[in-house]
Scaffold this motif. Structure first.
Motif, mmCIF file in Angstrom:
data_model
loop_
_atom_site.group_PDB
_atom_site.id
_atom_site.type_symbol
_atom_site.label_atom_id
_atom_site.label_comp_id
_atom_site.label_asym_id
_atom_site.label_seq_id
_atom_site.Cartn_x
_atom_site.Cartn_y
_atom_site.Cartn_z
ATOM 1 N N LEU A 136 0.682 -1.167 -0.117
ATOM 2 C CA LEU A 136 0.040 -0.028 0.008
ATOM 3 C C LEU A 136 0.889 1.262 -0.195
ATOM 4 O O LEU A 136 1.925 1.280 0.723
ATOM 5 C CB LEU A 136 -0.735 -0.076 1.355
ATOM 6 N N GLU B 156 -0.750 7.323 -1.720
ATOM 7 C CA GLU B 156 -1.649 7.713 -2.891
ATOM 8 C C GLU B 156 -2.872 6.862 -2.903
ATOM 9 O O GLU B 156 -3.708 7.342 -3.545
ATOM 10 C CB GLU B 156 -0.683 7.632 -4.088
ATOM 11 N N ASP B 157 -2.809 5.785 -2.399
ATOM 12 C CA ASP B 157 -4.051 4.703 -2.301
ATOM 13 C C ASP B 157 -5.153 5.359 -1.420
ATOM 14 O O ASP B 157 -6.357 4.848 -1.527
ATOM 15 C CB ASP B 157 -3.549 3.361 -1.948
ATOM 16 N N MET C 176 -9.151 4.273 -1.451
ATOM 17 C CA MET C 176 -9.517 3.473 -0.313
ATOM 18 C C MET C 176 -11.011 4.232 0.159
ATOM 19 O O MET C 176 -11.953 3.508 0.623
ATOM 20 C CB MET C 176 -8.536 3.431 0.929
ATOM 21 N N ILE D 108 -2.537 2.962 6.189
ATOM 22 C CA ILE D 108 -1.487 2.784 4.987
ATOM 23 C C ILE D 108 -0.076 2.685 5.890
ATOM 24 O O ILE D 108 0.797 1.700 5.854
ATOM 25 C CB ILE D 108 -1.478 3.640 4.237
ATOM 26 N N ALA E 290 -1.951 -3.768 -1.696
ATOM 27 C CA ALA E 290 -3.103 -3.332 -2.709
ATOM 28 C C ALA E 290 -3.146 -4.277 -3.645
ATOM 29 O O ALA E 290 -2.472 -5.004 -4.065
ATOM 30 C CB ALA E 290 -2.404 -1.890 -3.152
ATOM 31 N N THR F 248 -4.107 -4.414 -7.775
ATOM 32 C CA THR F 248 -4.121 -3.610 -8.871
ATOM 33 C C THR F 248 -4.118 -4.321 -10.203
ATOM 34 O O THR F 248 -3.977 -5.623 -10.153
ATOM 35 C CB THR F 248 -2.760 -2.676 -8.663
ATOM 36 N N LYS G 86 -2.744 0.985 -10.466
ATOM 37 C CA LYS G 86 -3.820 1.802 -9.712
ATOM 38 C C LYS G 86 -4.486 0.913 -8.728
ATOM 39 O O LYS G 86 -4.908 -0.464 -8.802
ATOM 40 C CB LYS G 86 -4.698 2.175 -10.866
ATOM 41 N N TYR G 87 -4.544 1.395 -7.467
ATOM 42 C CA TYR G 87 -5.410 0.872 -6.139
ATOM 43 C C TYR G 87 -6.892 0.460 -6.692
ATOM 44 O O TYR G 87 -7.424 1.381 -7.129
ATOM 45 C CB TYR G 87 -5.294 1.655 -5.018
ATOM 46 N N THR H 279 -7.887 -3.830 -1.200
ATOM 47 C CA THR H 279 -7.056 -4.501 -0.340
ATOM 48 C C THR H 279 -7.096 -5.974 -0.187
ATOM 49 O O THR H 279 -8.479 -6.187 0.158
ATOM 50 C CB THR H 279 -6.885 -3.647 0.956
#
Length: 175
Positions: free
Chosen positions: A5, A8-9, A13, A42, A58, A60, A65-66, A69
């Motif tokens: 993680l 930026e996620d 989230m 995170i 994460a 992806t 890109k997230y 989780t």
């Protein structure tokens, strides 16, 4: 794909945390969470990854890109078990990513950590999640009836587990 993680996620989230169609399936009400709480999660996840008690990744696609989780929580190296958890943003649903992430986290659990058992609980009416778990070869172990009071009603929890031997024997059969 799984990756650690990153800060930026946090904003993405919050998307699933604030989505009532997703948030309704969790025992914790994330609807009031703010970005700082996501950032704190995170940071803590990155501090504890590798600590032998929590592993959070994460989910992806190739672009990084997230989309969700996946976690192993409450890792108990004495009894060699851990609790599995997953959540996805709507953008990531229906692409097979949750299934692939589940297979990846189970590989970590059984091949790297050498756990004997991974378990989970799910609200009994969460049929989409149950389908994922059963497709991933988790076995139904029982139900705690009317165990939680959520969304102004009593809810039951179904419990699932997967043992190392079952995973080894069934990983080629996971659909």
């Amino acid at each position: 794909m799984l990756r650690p993680l990153i800060e930026e996620d946090a904003k993405l989230m919050l998307e699933w945390m604030h989505d009532p169609d997703i948030n309704c399936w969790f025992q914790i009400d994330f609807s009031e969470y703010v970005e700082q709480q996501a950032l704190d999660f995170i940071r803590k996840a990155n501090e504890t990854n590798g600590s032998k008690t929590q592993y959070h990744y994460a989910i992806t696609e190739a672009d990084g890109k997230y989309l969700g989780t996946v976690s192993l929580k409450n890792v108990d190296m004495v009894n060699r078990n851990a609790e599995y958890a997953i959540c996805m943003r709507k953008e990531g649903m229906g692409k097979g990513l949750a299934f692939r992430a589940t297979q990846d986290i189970l590989k970590i659990a059984f091949d790297e950590l050498k756990l004997n058992r991974v378990y989970l609980n799910v609200l009994s009416d969460n049929t989409k999640a149950i389908a994922l778990y059963e497709r991933s070869n988790f076995r139904y172990e029982g139900e705690w009836r009317a165990h939680l009071f959520l969304n102004n009603r009593f809810c039951s929890l179904k419990w699932y587990g997967l043992q190392r031997e079952e995973w080894l024997n069934g990983k080629d059969n996971a659909k």
